[in-house]
Design a protein around this motif. Sequence first.
Motif, PDB file in Angstrom:
ATOM      1  N   UNK A 346       0.831  -1.205   0.000  1.00 28.46           N
ATOM      2  CA  UNK A 346       0.000   0.000   0.000  1.00 28.46           C
ATOM      3  C   UNK A 346       0.867   1.258   0.000  1.00 28.46           C
ATOM      4  N   UNK A 347       1.870   1.281   0.871  1.00 36.26           N
ATOM      5  CA  UNK A 347       2.741   2.451   0.957  1.00 36.26           C
ATOM      6  C   UNK A 347       3.450   2.701  -0.360  1.00 36.26           C
ATOM      7  N   UNK A 348       3.952   1.625  -0.962  1.00 36.99           N
ATOM      8  CA  UNK A 348       4.671   1.758  -2.231  1.00 36.99           C
ATOM      9  C   UNK A 348       3.743   2.261  -3.333  1.00 36.99           C
ATOM     10  N   UNK A 349       2.537   1.676  -3.432  1.00 36.46           N
ATOM     11  CA  UNK A 349       1.579   2.108  -4.463  1.00 36.46           C
ATOM     12  C   UNK A 349       1.223   3.577  -4.279  1.00 36.46           C
ATOM     13  N   UNK A 350       1.049   4.005  -3.043  1.00 36.50           N
ATOM     14  CA  UNK A 350       0.740   5.408  -2.784  1.00 36.50           C
ATOM     15  C   UNK A 350       1.887   6.317  -3.206  1.00 36.50           C
ATOM     16  N   UNK A 351       3.123   5.876  -2.956  1.00 39.09           N
ATOM     17  CA  UNK A 351       4.291   6.668  -3.359  1.00 39.09           C
ATOM     18  C   UNK A 351       4.384   6.784  -4.875  1.00 39.09           C
ATOM     19  N   UNK A 352       4.072   5.683  -5.566  1.00 38.58           N
ATOM     20  CA  UNK A 352       4.090   5.702  -7.027  1.00 38.58           C
ATOM     21  C   UNK A 352       3.085   6.731  -7.549  1.00 38.58           C
ATOM     22  N   UNK A 353       1.920   6.799  -6.902  1.00 39.56           N
ATOM     23  CA  UNK A 353       0.905   7.773  -7.311  1.00 39.56           C
ATOM     24  C   UNK A 353       1.374   9.198  -7.014  1.00 39.56           C
ATOM     25  N   UNK A 354       1.833   9.413  -5.803  1.00 38.98           N
ATOM     26  CA  UNK A 354       2.221  10.769  -5.388  1.00 38.98           C
ATOM     27  C   UNK A 354       3.388  11.318  -6.200  1.00 38.98           C
ATOM     28  N   UNK A 355       4.224  10.421  -6.719  1.00 38.86           N
ATOM     29  CA  UNK A 355       5.369  10.870  -7.515  1.00 38.86           C
ATOM     30  C   UNK A 355       4.940  11.436  -8.862  1.00 38.86           C
ATOM     31  N   UNK A 356       3.724  11.170  -9.256  1.00 41.64           N
ATOM     32  CA  UNK A 356       3.236  11.596 -10.563  1.00 41.64           C
ATOM     33  C   UNK A 356       3.402  10.541 -11.633  1.00 41.64           C
ATOM     34  N   UNK A 357       4.108   9.462 -11.316  1.00 47.64           N
ATOM     35  CA  UNK A 357       4.367   8.415 -12.306  1.00 47.64           C
ATOM     36  C   UNK A 357       3.081   7.890 -12.927  1.00 47.64           C
ATOM     37  N   UNK A 358       2.055   7.698 -12.114  1.00 46.81           N
ATOM     38  CA  UNK A 358       0.786   7.181 -12.634  1.00 46.81           C
ATOM     39  C   UNK A 358      -0.351   8.185 -12.485  1.00 46.81           C
ATOM     40  N   UNK A 359      -0.190   9.187 -11.620  1.00 45.15           N
ATOM     41  CA  UNK A 359      -1.277  10.134 -11.368  1.00 45.15           C
ATOM     42  C   UNK A 359      -1.353  11.224 -12.429  1.00 45.15           C
ATOM     43  N   UNK A 360      -0.250  11.558 -13.064  1.00 48.13           N
ATOM     44  CA  UNK A 360      -0.260  12.636 -14.052  1.00 48.13           C
ATOM     45  C   UNK A 360      -1.139  12.262 -15.237  1.00 48.13           C
ATOM     46  N   UNK A 429     -12.287  23.386 -13.523  1.00 43.29           N
ATOM     47  CA  UNK A 429     -11.878  24.081 -12.292  1.00 43.29           C
ATOM     48  C   UNK A 429     -11.907  23.123 -11.105  1.00 43.29           C
ATOM     49  N   UNK A 430     -12.889  22.240 -11.087  1.00 40.99           N
ATOM     50  CA  UNK A 430     -13.034  21.301  -9.973  1.00 40.99           C
ATOM     51  C   UNK A 430     -11.868  20.319  -9.905  1.00 40.99           C
ATOM     52  N   UNK A 431     -11.244  20.022 -11.034  1.00 37.61           N
ATOM     53  CA  UNK A 431     -10.112  19.080 -11.005  1.00 37.61           C
ATOM     54  C   UNK A 431      -8.954  19.626 -10.181  1.00 37.61           C
ATOM     55  N   UNK A 432      -8.850  20.926 -10.051  1.00 38.31           N
ATOM     56  CA  UNK A 432      -7.835  21.503  -9.161  1.00 38.31           C
ATOM     57  C   UNK A 432      -8.177  21.198  -7.710  1.00 38.31           C
ATOM     58  N   UNK A 433      -9.434  21.378  -7.356  1.00 36.54           N
ATOM     59  CA  UNK A 433      -9.886  21.083  -5.996  1.00 36.54           C
ATOM     60  C   UNK A 433      -9.703  19.596  -5.698  1.00 36.54           C
ATOM     61  N   UNK A 434      -9.988  18.755  -6.704  1.00 34.36           N
ATOM     62  CA  UNK A 434      -9.899  17.307  -6.534  1.00 34.36           C
ATOM     63  C   UNK A 434      -8.463  16.791  -6.585  1.00 34.36           C
ATOM     64  N   UNK A 435      -7.519  17.667  -6.913  1.00 31.91           N
ATOM     65  CA  UNK A 435      -6.102  17.299  -7.029  1.00 31.91           C
ATOM     66  C   UNK A 435      -5.882  16.247  -8.121  1.00 31.91           C
ATOM     67  N   UNK A 436      -6.453  16.552  -9.285  1.00 30.00           N
ATOM     68  CA  UNK A 436      -6.163  15.743 -10.466  1.00 30.00           C
ATOM     69  C   UNK A 436      -4.907  16.329 -11.092  1.00 30.00           C
ATOM     70  N   UNK A 437      -3.819  15.638 -10.969  1.00 25.38           N
ATOM     71  CA  UNK A 437      -2.544  16.158 -11.430  1.00 25.38           C
ATOM     72  C   UNK A 437      -2.443  16.119 -12.953  1.00 25.38           C
ATOM     73  N   UNK A 438      -1.924  17.196 -13.538  1.00 26.13           N
ATOM     74  CA  UNK A 438      -1.630  17.256 -14.969  1.00 26.13           C
ATOM     75  C   UNK A 438      -2.891  17.146 -15.826  1.00 26.13           C
TER      76      UNK A 438
END
Length: 598
Positions: A346-360, A429-438
């Motif tokens: 879980x921690x690793x998957x969360x880090x992968x997301x937070x890094x932008x690797x998969x969230x961008x 505009x809402x995607x900024x509030x939702x923290x949708x990266x990129x």
Amino acid sequence: MIKSILTSVLLATAAVQASPALTERAVENANNNDAYTLPKSDRNPRARAAEIEVKRKGWQYSEFPMGVAYYPTGTLANKTIAKDEETWFPPIAKKAEATARESPIALEAIKAKGGLNKLEDYIYLYEDQWAESFPEGPIPGIMTNFTDDRTFSMMRLSASPYRLQRVKPTDKLLFPVDDAAAITGLSLKQLQAQGRLFLEDFSEMKELDPTDKFGAGCQGYFYIHPKSGDFLPLAVRPLVKGREDSALVYTPKDSANDWMLAKMLLNQNDGWHTTWAHITQSHSAAEIPYLAAIRTLSENHPVLVMLHRIEKTPWNIRPLLQNGVEAGAAPDSGPAYYAWTSRSGRTWANQVYESGEVANFQSNYYRTFLENRGLINSRFGPALKSFPFYEDVAVITESIREFMTTFINSYYSSDRAVAQDSELQAWQRETDVAKVYDFPESIKSRRTLIDILTHQAYLGGIVHGVMSTNGAIGDTTSLPFAPAGFRQPIPTKKGVKDIMEFMPTAEGAVWQVVTYAAANRYSWKDTNETISYMFEDQAMLSRMTPQTREAAKKFKADMDAFSVEIRARTFDKDGLNRGMPFQWNVMDPNWAPYWSVV
């Protein structure tokens, strides 16, 4: 100021009184046969605005431990999640019943055939077993050709391309390979200078919390052969925490046992990546733009209706996996055959997301992603001779894009019409509030909106299909190709005498099939849950434009034809299929689900 506020309140009150569609119950149960409309065409804009406000109150953002991205909460959200669970739980329970019934039979079959004494014996794990859970076994060729180096390398160009990248001429090389010239005809630096060198780097996995099994965070080099053009493995360096300075480098010049162990260690990393990264790479990445859309688009907006279709029952997965993490953390339970703890996953998957690797968002558009990693349209080095992932995914994704183009153009006559859609602008505009990266900084053109919707469908129908459902159990987590964990510590010197000492026992092998069979949906083959049926919702289409209905028919026909093409593939005279000693069929549109099932 007071007068202005009073006027707004009165207008809102009047709108609520004017329409029955403005309470939570009415929003939840709304069902009519009117055509879907854009905001400017709605006959009751006040009611529409009030409906959205009700949804904003009923769908709110909540922190969630699994998957990082916000998770919905609120009265409407909770009701929807509960309803989704009613749909989603039965196939999960049915699969669990099947594996509980079939696993002891498979275990007894292995024992009856003398057990697992060599790598080839893992065929007993699958042969004539798992009639309901996993009847066809791993993809054709994997079990018979797992020792072939091309199986190892070409898996990176089919089932697991997500961490592969071309090494740039200016990049610092991660480790030396003394045998490079003897293996390839070129030194490591020459391969790099010519753009022929590729890298997979899972070194961060050495930091994960271990179980009583063993693993390593590996780095691997691959290369395009200067004469044949084949994509082949060059070296693997397994890294163990605290032993980095003495890490061994394995190549095809090593003994068969040493080289096989090194390849399986890197495979273990890809299997872990498939297992945990897919949570954020497909689920979280798609869920959060969708949640922002729910909060800003009317239920009568065709774009939201389309999102509802491709984001089918998305909210159940992360809670289920989170419960698994907590159960796996208990002292007397957990992932008995993984090398690392579920909490680490879980921690690793969360880090992968937070890094932008998969969230961008935009940088993970499939062509952009592959270009950024030097896998297609590279500005240096030769092109890959065969790239099965891209070849199959491009057919499906571009067909999705063609459908979305017709769909969007039938509602918006110009880019200006898109820019004037107040709800779309609110979504952005809402995607900024939702923290949708990129996410796109503006939605002012049809092309931008088409790109967004195509990517949403790609995340659920393709990324998820490759990393879960049809994928994973048939390729990146198949045995003996990719053990989840090893029974012996990672060697400090070369010269492995008996590779079976490292391999899963019969019990461990059965556990691995059961674990990944939970995501497999063999029974959905040739049903309306597959990619071919992505847009085949007649209730939805009946309220959309005629052009959209025709586009849905064309998409279905194109996917049916592509399915026929995939199923007709065979091995050539050299025992290869598109350069692979196996037949990668994961993206068969009449087998792969169109949504992120589990």
